[in-house]
Design a protein around this motif. Structure first.
Motif, PDB file in Angstrom:
ATOM      1  N   LEU A  25       0.870  -1.162   0.000  1.00 53.60           N
ATOM      2  CA  LEU A  25       0.000   0.000   0.000  1.00 53.60           C
ATOM      3  C   LEU A  25       0.911   1.216   0.000  1.00 53.60           C
ATOM      4  O   LEU A  25       1.504   1.566   1.021  1.00 53.60           O
ATOM      5  CB  LEU A  25      -0.896  -0.041   1.234  1.00 53.60           C
ATOM      6  N   VAL A  26       1.049   1.831  -1.147  1.00 56.39           N
ATOM      7  CA  VAL A  26       2.049   2.875  -1.314  1.00 56.39           C
ATOM      8  C   VAL A  26       1.357   4.227  -1.315  1.00 56.39           C
ATOM      9  O   VAL A  26       0.397   4.435  -2.047  1.00 56.39           O
ATOM     10  CB  VAL A  26       2.817   2.692  -2.634  1.00 56.39           C
ATOM     11  N   THR A  27       1.851   5.112  -0.483  1.00 56.43           N
ATOM     12  CA  THR A  27       1.388   6.493  -0.533  1.00 56.43           C
ATOM     13  C   THR A  27       2.415   7.265  -1.343  1.00 56.43           C
ATOM     14  O   THR A  27       3.585   7.307  -0.985  1.00 56.43           O
ATOM     15  CB  THR A  27       1.301   7.072   0.880  1.00 56.43           C
ATOM     16  N   VAL A  28       1.959   7.827  -2.443  1.00 52.30           N
ATOM     17  CA  VAL A  28       2.908   8.523  -3.303  1.00 52.30           C
ATOM     18  C   VAL A  28       2.551   9.990  -3.377  1.00 52.30           C
ATOM     19  O   VAL A  28       1.390  10.379  -3.280  1.00 52.30           O
ATOM     20  CB  VAL A  28       2.929   7.926  -4.732  1.00 52.30           C
ATOM     21  N   ASP A  29       3.601  10.760  -3.519  1.00 49.51           N
ATOM     22  CA  ASP A  29       3.438  12.183  -3.775  1.00 49.51           C
ATOM     23  C   ASP A  29       4.048  12.410  -5.141  1.00 49.51           C
ATOM     24  O   ASP A  29       5.261  12.431  -5.284  1.00 49.51           O
ATOM     25  CB  ASP A  29       4.169  12.963  -2.680  1.00 49.51           C
ATOM     26  N   GLY A  30       3.196  12.528  -6.146  1.00 49.41           N
ATOM     27  CA  GLY A  30       3.724  12.511  -7.498  1.00 49.41           C
ATOM     28  C   GLY A  30       4.257  11.114  -7.774  1.00 49.41           C
ATOM     29  O   GLY A  30       3.509  10.158  -7.745  1.00 49.41           O
ATOM     30  N   GLU A  31       5.548  11.032  -8.013  1.00 49.59           N
ATOM     31  CA  GLU A  31       6.132   9.701  -8.216  1.00 49.59           C
ATOM     32  C   GLU A  31       6.960   9.287  -7.017  1.00 49.59           C
ATOM     33  O   GLU A  31       7.562   8.222  -7.015  1.00 49.59           O
ATOM     34  CB  GLU A  31       7.015   9.698  -9.473  1.00 49.59           C
ATOM     35  N   THR A  32       7.022  10.136  -6.004  1.00 54.36           N
ATOM     36  CA  THR A  32       7.882   9.839  -4.866  1.00 54.36           C
ATOM     37  C   THR A  32       7.102   9.077  -3.806  1.00 54.36           C
ATOM     38  O   THR A  32       5.958   9.406  -3.502  1.00 54.36           O
ATOM     39  CB  THR A  32       8.411  11.149  -4.263  1.00 54.36           C
ATOM     40  N   VAL A  34       6.045   8.264  -0.328  1.00 54.28           N
ATOM     41  CA  VAL A  34       6.024   8.892   0.987  1.00 54.28           C
ATOM     42  C   VAL A  34       5.976   7.822   2.063  1.00 54.28           C
ATOM     43  O   VAL A  34       6.642   7.898   3.078  1.00 54.28           O
ATOM     44  CB  VAL A  34       4.817   9.835   1.112  1.00 54.28           C
ATOM     45  N   ASP A  35       5.171   6.844   1.809  1.00 52.68           N
ATOM     46  CA  ASP A  35       5.033   5.799   2.799  1.00 52.68           C
ATOM     47  C   ASP A  35       4.689   4.505   2.084  1.00 52.68           C
ATOM     48  O   ASP A  35       4.114   4.517   0.989  1.00 52.68           O
ATOM     49  CB  ASP A  35       3.933   6.161   3.793  1.00 52.68           C
ATOM     50  N   LEU A  36       5.065   3.426   2.711  1.00 46.92           N
ATOM     51  CA  LEU A  36       4.787   2.130   2.105  1.00 46.92           C
ATOM     52  C   LEU A  36       4.417   1.176   3.215  1.00 46.92           C
ATOM     53  O   LEU A  36       5.068   1.144   4.265  1.00 46.92           O
ATOM     54  CB  LEU A  36       6.024   1.627   1.356  1.00 46.92           C
ATOM     55  N   LYS A  37       3.354   0.464   2.972  1.00 44.06           N
ATOM     56  CA  LYS A  37       2.921  -0.478   3.995  1.00 44.06           C
ATOM     57  C   LYS A  37       2.835  -1.846   3.349  1.00 44.06           C
ATOM     58  O   LYS A  37       1.958  -2.081   2.507  1.00 44.06           O
ATOM     59  CB  LYS A  37       1.553  -0.052   4.518  1.00 44.06           C
ATOM     60  N   PRO A  38       3.734  -2.734   3.705  1.00 44.92           N
ATOM     61  CA  PRO A  38       3.632  -4.071   3.132  1.00 44.92           C
ATOM     62  C   PRO A  38       2.477  -4.836   3.761  1.00 44.92           C
ATOM     63  O   PRO A  38       2.305  -4.811   4.987  1.00 44.92           O
ATOM     64  CB  PRO A  38       4.975  -4.731   3.469  1.00 44.92           C
ATOM     65  N   VAL A  39       1.693  -5.453   2.939  1.00 48.45           N
ATOM     66  CA  VAL A  39       0.581  -6.256   3.430  1.00 48.45           C
ATOM     67  C   VAL A  39       0.791  -7.662   2.926  1.00 48.45           C
ATOM     68  O   VAL A  39       0.827  -7.892   1.722  1.00 48.45           O
ATOM     69  CB  VAL A  39      -0.768  -5.725   2.909  1.00 48.45           C
ATOM     70  N   PHE A  40       0.994  -8.579   3.857  1.00 47.43           N
ATOM     71  CA  PHE A  40       1.164  -9.946   3.374  1.00 47.43           C
ATOM     72  C   PHE A  40       0.281 -10.888   4.164  1.00 47.43           C
ATOM     73  O   PHE A  40      -0.485 -10.459   5.021  1.00 47.43           O
ATOM     74  CB  PHE A  40       2.624 -10.384   3.401  1.00 47.43           C
ATOM     75  N   GLY A  41       0.378 -12.138   3.863  1.00 51.83           N
ATOM     76  CA  GLY A  41      -0.494 -13.109   4.496  1.00 51.83           C
ATOM     77  C   GLY A  41      -1.433 -13.758   3.505  1.00 51.83           C
ATOM     78  O   GLY A  41      -2.225 -14.616   3.862  1.00 51.83           O
ATOM     79  N   TYR A  42      -1.332 -13.331   2.248  1.00 53.56           N
ATOM     80  CA  TYR A  42      -2.206 -13.926   1.245  1.00 53.56           C
ATOM     81  C   TYR A  42      -1.847 -15.382   0.982  1.00 53.56           C
ATOM     82  O   TYR A  42      -2.641 -16.132   0.460  1.00 53.56           O
ATOM     83  CB  TYR A  42      -2.111 -13.141  -0.060  1.00 53.56           C
ATOM     84  N   LEU A  43      -0.621 -15.716   1.293  1.00 49.20           N
ATOM     85  CA  LEU A  43      -0.176 -17.082   1.018  1.00 49.20           C
ATOM     86  C   LEU A  43       0.000 -17.847   2.320  1.00 49.20           C
ATOM     87  O   LEU A  43       0.733 -18.814   2.383  1.00 49.20           O
ATOM     88  CB  LEU A  43       1.127 -17.034   0.228  1.00 49.20           C
ATOM     89  N   HIS A  44      -0.656 -17.392   3.374  1.00 47.95           N
ATOM     90  CA  HIS A  44      -0.461 -18.058   4.657  1.00 47.95           C
ATOM     91  C   HIS A  44      -1.058 -19.448   4.593  1.00 47.95           C
ATOM     92  O   HIS A  44      -2.209 -19.634   4.235  1.00 47.95           O
ATOM     93  CB  HIS A  44      -1.138 -17.262   5.758  1.00 47.95           C
ATOM     94  N   ARG A  45      -0.237 -20.435   4.982  1.00 47.01           N
ATOM     95  CA  ARG A  45      -0.696 -21.815   4.864  1.00 47.01           C
ATOM     96  C   ARG A  45      -0.688 -22.516   6.211  1.00 47.01           C
ATOM     97  O   ARG A  45      -0.792 -23.719   6.280  1.00 47.01           O
ATOM     98  CB  ARG A  45       0.205 -22.567   3.888  1.00 47.01           C
ATOM     99  N   ASN A  46      -0.502 -21.733   7.250  1.00 50.87           N
ATOM    100  CA  ASN A  46      -0.545 -22.327   8.583  1.00 50.87           C
ATOM    101  C   ASN A  46       0.576 -23.328   8.774  1.00 50.87           C
ATOM    102  O   ASN A  46       0.405 -24.363   9.420  1.00 50.87           O
ATOM    103  CB  ASN A  46      -1.887 -23.018   8.793  1.00 50.87           C
TER     104      ASN A  46
END
Lengths: 369, 440, 418, 217, 105
Positions: A25-32, A34-46
């Motif tokens: 989840l990238v927050t961009v200002d123009g092309e720069t 600003v913040d990035l939030k990695p979201v994972f767990g889509y491949l969680h297999r326990n």
């Protein structure tokens, strides 16, 4: 007074260059960025819970699926953990075979990691194809020894499942003859490429103190200039018998990681040559005959770590005396190397995100487990 | 075309058709040929590219459909046609529909001024080169429409990148061509080809050189720098690696094409490959003599030309075949180079691309423009134009002087620019940081 | 770069810093060098490369024409073995594999003696869910009787998911097949495996533990048992000894006779061929056996297939290589015919099987290198799967055998032709 | 032939006027810009009809290729993407309409009433007519109109610089997102600066907060 | 062309285009819309110039030259104008002319 417009862009989970189902989840200002939030767990297999319901041996093929590029390395770490837990001796020949396999794994992982990174930079498959070609050859060798290319499931408690087949060593020697030329060629293709330099130098800098505070390991840490390598810091298996160097980077950017990987391939080749020199010829010594595969370790815990191609891979096991691990925990290098992603990406351009991600070299199977 | 038809219908057959009918017929024929040739080139190029790049990657490439996979593009086309055409709910339907048309139309229009062989140009405009670039700039509008109408962030971003890139790289492209135009003194593409007779040295620059059709501009320092600059700009205009940022799949999925499917998507591809063909063709025409090559000039001189109405028509055909062969050969070689680059290089980042275009390529082409002026001055000007140094020099000496001077200027500028460019890249961040620290 | 915050002692080797020079002015030389590398690859790609020590040349294996080298240790999906000679399965249903299987896809039931109801060291039903199997090879490793092994066959794709739940009949392969794909690995365990098998056979009553494919063997075994029973019986009426199958002592119909004749001919023809290797061609992979209810038409069709197979085999043996005989389509046609044959038509089945074996032998003798099984599986898969699945396994097996015979003959032909 | 030319002229004129009318009346700004492009094309076609080939090409190159793209860019940068439903005309538009129609009438009245334009007679059809082409234009620019040409060049340069200056954000006012390495570098620089001023080192403030200069209102 | 279409027809077209552009420039709220109106007016002027050139003295270049100058001026105007629009937008977060009413900002 300045109303800069921040835009939130989702890169992933279905995106060509997120190396699996991974969302940023990238927050961009123009092309720069600003913040990035990695979201994972889509491949969680326990994975860890499943492992606690399985017997010790049954977990071995599951560790293949963690980092499916380096199943041999995963096997090694897990086997070492169980061996420590149950006090199983490993014959010398088996140790050498293990080192051989893990170093081959390192070569194939780095070859394809470099290829994938350059692909993320926008090269149209050529470096990746070159990397994959060498990977295929090594996988052929794995197939000869273990019967499978990716999910090798080759290691057992106290050794490896079967001895090297007779055609393995000659083929390996052939491959070793080609490797220097191959690595040189890859370097010639990419190392001085001005476009790659522009994309890589000064991008995704991870300063050493930050790298240490995040606990990253492997080529990412060494790229930041810290000569930490489990093989040297805590020599396991028979690594103390080999002569090899630890390459480190200067700046800690994408380019350093790339160079460190290239150099590590050379060092792995050196180790393999030494393995071939020192490999004991004891026939049938590939596994400790006294080791029971259906282990029932005494109550206690054990932690084993190896230098997997992606970094420090550790398995922590707690036994309650039954045939199943009471607690099973994986210290996955991909996952921990991914944590500084937000800090590494901040301030760079959107297009750099994928390159930085590629330079970390993650495998979602290991991140999400 | 008109001459040929007139010779055939009114001459050979003796039907005595009116002029307007012949005109109409010739135009229809030309348009038909262009409309058939353009998609055929695209089909061939996709196949060609895939096979070549596969070979570069130690693969085989498509080889299953037909002999050596030659029907693969047809199969792809059939697939494109049978796919569902999806228009997003929030899209602007009309603009979404129009965008591919606006992108494809100029590429077909650009064929109007491309000469295929001696005397084989659909329309010989006196402003042919300018026409070519004016028309090519229209597709930027189409890209913008596509990006905006899709109502998708990636599409819009891709379109804006594409347009910014096309607009900025049009400048070095045109500037590098202007150097050639200055030397030739005409915007007509036929004139530019006619200039490139000779052997290594054009016999317009140095009269007396035997005409082997090899006096290409690329052999002069001015032409060489212009060629490099133009080819780089052409890569950017045709959205080829390393400038394929608008459709950088690792960053913005498929750029402005993200929300297109089926044949509309196919039309974008058609436009892109036809544009690539045209850019390769223009490169071949401007810098490598187009259809010029050993034998063509001689053959054509024997045939029916405006200068020589009593020639033999057979020679026209021979010259045409040979000319088209040379022309296509050169074009395909340039496309090979494009594929080769695609096989070898990663892609630049958008700001680096802009930096490269504005801070390196444009200064270089400007310097080249200066060299071109010197070239003209040394080779052609006399005391009447105020060029007093060369009074009394022999043509060979003048040519040599021009060569040496332009070579020195271009080489010096190149070396200097690379240094300055590298320094500016390294210093910028540093300067900003220091400024920030001073501000604190 | 700041000094590293902690020192690591490196006993051998050293820390090397990568070589990079960011400040160098670059003028495009690196680009040209990269292009040179790619050019070299392009130039060299017109020759094939199959060597480990070469880095240039085309590596692509054009798959259906060129097969990848499969090493002996290769493991794909588990299979069960049976002994060629006695027809007995090696599996004793010890449940070791079921227990070790990490994804728990092996299911089995132990056979019971019908007379006493006591468990017998043989397996009644054995199911592996191929779709969930992770090919780890643990089952083959733990099996104390070497009954379960890993197959080399990897073309398992199907459009019917349920077909990937594989039953015993489709899992069974003869030992000779496994000995062919993994000679050294089999040689290591051969002695002990066969020894253990002999011990187990003794504890198996009746036909329990016989591979259901080998209906002739089952029949022979039944006859043997019946003969024993007849001898043991004190009352000795004039038994119709001519009937080989005491369970259904019927007279042979003319058609059955003809089928027998065909089978004999097939066998002879095959013997006439230079079938040096005794190895049998592989049976099909667990292929869908469209089970129609047996009926006289099907019966006839099967016989027809057998005869054709015999002829084909003969021709092949004679070294002729004409166009492919239409046996295979016919066989599949026979499959598709909805029909109902009485399960007692043993003679016909017998004929079919003999023909099959003969043809297979011929095929194996002449073209042992050809990977087996694929065409057979393919043809069988052609048959529509909507046939009612009610036929008894032996009937199925008979028809399968007929098809295989036809296919083997066909393959033989095409192998000679190419 | 004349009829054909008349029909073509009529069509072009109609096209231009319809497109221009759409430009000023359509609600969506993007659509309006696209109609503007269509209008430019029409004018280019009219130039072709008037045998000003070079001008037609320049019209397409400059207006369609540059100006309209610039306009589209400006629209997209200001994010007035969807103008639907937004009032696009000022409240005084009826007044403006009346004024413009009156202006049109006053301009056209003498034109239509008095047709004495002293147009030189056209040469008969088919005779080649000397028309100034690009070569003559080029010569004109370096001889007759040299001063004007230079002035236009200066104007363009000034416009270029002016546009950059106007649209350029000052670096200090622009929000600069620092990378991690730059933060540390900055911290080090500041530390050095404070050290030179005061002997005892001052504890640096937390970097992450510091380096995003708060935008002032 | 010269015989077929009388000069007043072309001039009428130009005048109409000019008036439409004027209407757009005066009545549009959106600053970009205003700019588009101005562009239309400039085009109308150009049509006039080219028409007079063609009808009166086609062998001289004055008319075309001026048209080219006007195109150059139009391009400059567009560049500066749009830069100003962007600056205004940054400042006021609107591009509507009637909302940009503060002298200081």
């Amino acid at each position: 007074m300045l109303q800069t417009q921040e835009l939130q862009v989702n890169i992933g989970p279905q995106h060509p260059s997120t190396h699996g189902v991974f969302r940023m989840l990238v927050t961009v200002d123009g092309e720069t960025v600003v913040d990035l939030k990695p979201v994972f767990g889509y491949l969680h297999r326990n994975h860890e819970q499943i492992a606690e319901a399985n017997s010790y041996l049954q977990n071995m093929p599951y560790t293949d699926r963690l980092d499916y590029f380096n199943s041999m390395a995963n096997n090694h770490a897990y086997a070492m953990a169980v061996e420590r837990l149950a006090g199983i001796e490993v014959p010398e020949r088996a140790e050498y075979i293990r080192v051989l396999m893990v170093e081959l794994t390192r070569i194939l992982n780095h070859a394809s990691a470099v290829g994938f990174m350059i692909n993320d930079m926008g090269a149209w498959q050529t470096p990746l194809a070159f990397g994959m070609r060498e990977r295929e050859k090594i996988l052929d060798l794995f197939e000869m020894a273990s019967g499978a290319r990716l999910m090798c499931n080759y290691f057992r408690f106290g050794g490896v499942v079967r001895d090297l087949p007779p055609e393995f060593i000659p083929n390996l020697r052939e491959l070793l003859r080609a490797l220097p030329a191959y690595i040189d060629e890859l370097e010639r293709l990419l190392r001085d490429n001005e476009i790659l330099l522009q994309r890589a130098i000064g991008i995704g800098i991870l300063p050493p103190e930050v790298a240490l505070s995040y606990g990253v390991s492997g080529p990412v840490l060494r790229g930041s200039g810290i000569p930490y390598d489990v093989r040297k810091a805590e020599p396991y298996s028979v690594y103390d018998r080999f002569d090899f160097d630890v390459p480190v980077g200067k700046v800690g950017d994408v380019y350093d990681r790339f160079l460190v990987r290239i150099e590590e391939m050379r060092q792995s080749k050196r180790i393999i040559e030494q393995v071939l020199e020192q490999l004991p010829d004891a026939k049938g010594g590939h596994i400790n005959p006294k080791a029971r595969q259906n282990v029932r370790p005494p109550v206690g815990d054990a932690y084993a770590r190896i230098e997997s191609p992606k970094g420090e891979l550790g398995f922590y096991l707690v036994s309650d005396g039954s045939t199943r691990p009471y607690r099973y925990k994986v210290r996955a290098p991909s996952f921990i190397n991914l944590t500084p992603l937000a800090d590494m990406c901040r301030g760079y351009k959107v297009a750099d995100i994928v390159v930085i991600l590629g330079s970390i070299d993650i495998v979602m199977g290991e991140v999400d487990r | 075309m008109y001459d040929m038809l007139a010779a055939l219908i009114n001459g050979a057959l003796g039907w005595g058709w009116p002029e307007w009918a012949l005109n109409l017929l010739s135009y229809i024929l030309i348009v038909t040929i262009v409309l058939v040739v353009a998609p055929l080139q695209m089909l061939f190029f996709t196949y060609y590219e895939r096979r070549v790049i596969a070979r570069m990657q130690d693969r085989v490439g498509p080889n299953r459909v037909g002999p050596e996979g030659i029907w693969q593009p047809i199969a792809d086309g059939v697939k494109m046609f049978t796919k569902e055409d999806i228009v997003p709910q929030a899209a602007d339907r009309i603009v979404h529909f129009l965008a591919p048309c606006v992108v494809v139309a100029p590429t077909v229009l650009m064929f109007a001024v491309v000469p295929w062989g001696p005397g084989m140009v659909p329309v010989d405009l006196p402003t042919g080169l300018l026409f070519f670039f004016a028309i090519s700039s229209i597709s930027a509008v189409g890209l913008m429409m596509a990006g905006w109408a899709s109502n998708n962030k990636f599409s819009l971003l891709g379109a804006m990148r594409a347009v910014a890139q096309m607009v900025s790289y049009e400048i070095p492209a045109v500037l590098s061509l202007i150097a050639i135009v200055m030397i030739v003194g005409s915007l007509s593409i036929n004139e530019i080809i006619a200039y490139q007779t000779g052997l290594i040295i054009s016999n317009r620059d140095l009269p007396g050189i035997p005409d082997l059709g090899l006096g290409w501009f690329v052999f002069t320092p001015v032409g060489f720098v212009a060629f490099i600059a133009f080819f780089i700009a052409a890569l950017a205009e045709g959205e080829r690696t390393p400038f394929d940022i608008p459709e950088a799949d690792s960053e913005i999925v498929a750029g402005y094409m993200t929300e297109y499917s089926g044949m509309k998507f196919g039309l974008f591809y058609l436009a892109q490959y036809v544009l690539n063909f045209l850019l390769c063709a223009i490169t071949a025409i401007i810098f490598f003599g187009g259809w010029q090559g050993p034998g063509v000039g001689w053959l054509y001189a024997q045939g029916i030309t405006p200068d020589n109405p009593n020639g033999n028509g057979l020679f026209n055909v021979l010259a045409g075949v040979l000319g088209v062969f040379y022309f296509l050969l050169k074009t395909y070689i340039f496309f090979f180079v494009m594929v080769w680059l695609r096989g070898a290089f990663p892609r630049l980042r958008i700001d680096q691309l802009m930096d490269f275009g504005w801070k390196f390529l444009i200064p270089l082409t400007l310097a080249n423009l200066f060299s071109a002026a010197l070239w003209v001055a040394f080779t052609r000007w006399g005391p009447a134009e105020g060029m007093l140094i060369t009074v009394g020099w022999s043509p060979v000496l003048r040519w040599l002087a021009a060569f040496v001077v332009t070579l020195a200027i271009n080489l010096g500028v190149y070396l200097w620019l690379t240094r300055v460019y590298a320094a500016s890249q390294a210093e910028r961040r540093r300067a900003e940081l220091e400024e920030l620290s001073a501000a604190a | 770069m700041t000094a590293s915050p902690f020192e690591i002692e490196i006993p051998r080797g050293r820390v090397i810093e990568v070589q990079r020079d960011d400040t160098r002015v670059r003028r495009g030389g690196g680009l040209l060098r990269g292009m040179a590398v790619v050019w070299k690859h392009w130039k060299e790609s017109f020759k094939l490369n199959r060597s480990y020590s070469q880095i240039h040349g085309t590596f692509t294996i054009e798959y259906p024409e060129e097969r990848p080298r499969i090493p002996e240790a290769y493991r794909n999906m588990p299979i069960l073995l049976y002994d060629d000679e006695t027809g007995h399965e090696l599996c004793t249903s010890c449940f070791q594999c079921e227990r070790i299987c990490p994804p728990q896809v092996i299911h089995m039931t132990q056979a019971k003696d019908p007379a006493t109801g006591k468990p017998v060291p043989a397996v009644a039903e054995f199911i592996i869910e191929y779709d969930a199997c992770m090919s780890c090879g643990f089952c083959a490793e733990v099996c104390p009787f070497d009954a379960i092994k890993m197959d080399h066959e990897f073309e398992l794709s199907t459009d019917d998911h349920t077909q990937l739940t594989v039953h015993k009949e489709q899992l069974l392969r003869p030992i000779s097949y496994y000995a062919k794909i993994a000679p050294t690995m089999w040689a290591e365990v051969r002695e002990s495996a066969l020894k253990k098998l002999q011990g187990n056979i003794r504890r198996r009553p009746d036909v329990i533990g016989l591979a259901p494919q080998l209906t002739e063997k089952i029949a022979a075994r039944r006859a043997e048992l019946a003969a024993q029973a007849a001898q043991a019986a004190a009352a000795a009426p004039v038994a119709p000894a001519a009937a080989p199958a005491p369970a259904e002592g019927r007279k042979l119909t003319p058609e059955e006779k003809a089928a027998k004749l065909a089978a004999i001919r097939a066998a002879k023809a095959a013997q006439a061929g230079e079938s040096a290797t005794p190895a049998e061609a592989a049976p099909a992979t667990p292929s869908p056996t469209p089970a129609g209810e047996a009926a006289p038409p099907a019966d006839k069709a099967a016989k027809l297939a057998a005869i054709r197979a015999a002829n084909a085999a003969k021709k092949a043996a004679a070294g002729e290589a004409p166009a492919t005989p239409p046996a295979a389509p016919d066989a599949s046609a026979a499959e598709t015919t909805p029909s109902a044959a009485p399960p007692s038509d043993k003679a016909a089945r017998l004929a079919a099987i003999r023909a099959a074996n003969a043809a297979k032998k011929a095929a194996a003798g002449e073209a042992p290198a050809t990977p087996p099984a694929t065409p057979a599986g393919g043809t069988a898969a052609d048959a529509p799967a909507d046939a009612p699945p009610a036929a008894p396994p032996s009937d199925k097996a008979a028809r399968l055998a007929a098809i295989r015979a036809a296919n083997a003959a066909k393959k033989q032909q095409s192998g000679d032709g190419s | 032939m004349e009829v054909v030319v008349q029909v073509v002229f009529g069509l072009i004129a109609l096209f231009i006027l319809v497109a221009a009318a759409m430009v000023v009346s359509v609600r969506n700004v993007i659509h309006s810009a696209l109609w503007l492009i269509a209008c430019f094309f029409g004018v280019g076609a009219l130039y072709l009809l008037l045998q000003a080939e070079f001008l037609a090409v320049v019209q397409v190159l400059v207006y369609v290729g540059a100006v309209s793209v610039l306009i589209l860019f400006a629209i997209m940068l200001t994010r007035q993407i969807s103008g639907e439903g937004v009032r696009q005309l000022t409240s005084r538009w009826p007044v403006v309409l009346v004024v413009t129609v009156l202006l049109f009438a006053t301009v056209m009245a003498p034109t239509l009433i008095n047709q004495q334009w002293n147009v030189p007679p056209a040469p008969p059809l088919g005779t080649p007519e000397p028309i100034a082409g690009p070569a003559e234009l080029g010569r004109g620019f370096v001889n007759e109109f040299l001063i004007q040409f230079q002035v236009v060049g200066v104007l363009l340069t000034v416009a270029l610089i002016g546009a950059i200056v106007i649209a350029f954000e000052e670096r200090a006012r622009r929000r600069r997102v620092l990378t991690l390495a730059e933060e540390l570098e900055l911290k080090r620089l500041r530390e050095r600066a404070t050290q030179t001023e005061t002997p005892e080192p001052v504890e640096a403030e937390p970097v992450a907060r510091e380096t995003r200069p708060a935008s002032e209102g | 062309m010269l015989n077929a279409v009388p000069l007043p027809a072309v001039l009428t077209l130009a005048a109409a285009l000019f008036c439409i552009g004027l209407f757009g420039a005066l009545s549009r709220r959106n600053l970009i819309g205003v700019l588009m109106g101005v562009e239309l007016m400039l085009n109308a002027v150009n049509i006039n110039l080219v028409a007079f050139w063609r009808y009166f003295e086609p062998r001289y270049i004055t008319g075309q030259t001026f048209a080219i100058f006007i195109i150059a001026v139009a391009a400059a105007e567009a560049a500066v104008g749009l830069a100003m629009v962007i600056a205004v937008y940054r400042h006021y977060v609107t591009v509507n002319a009637d909302e940009v009413d503060q002298l200081r900002g």
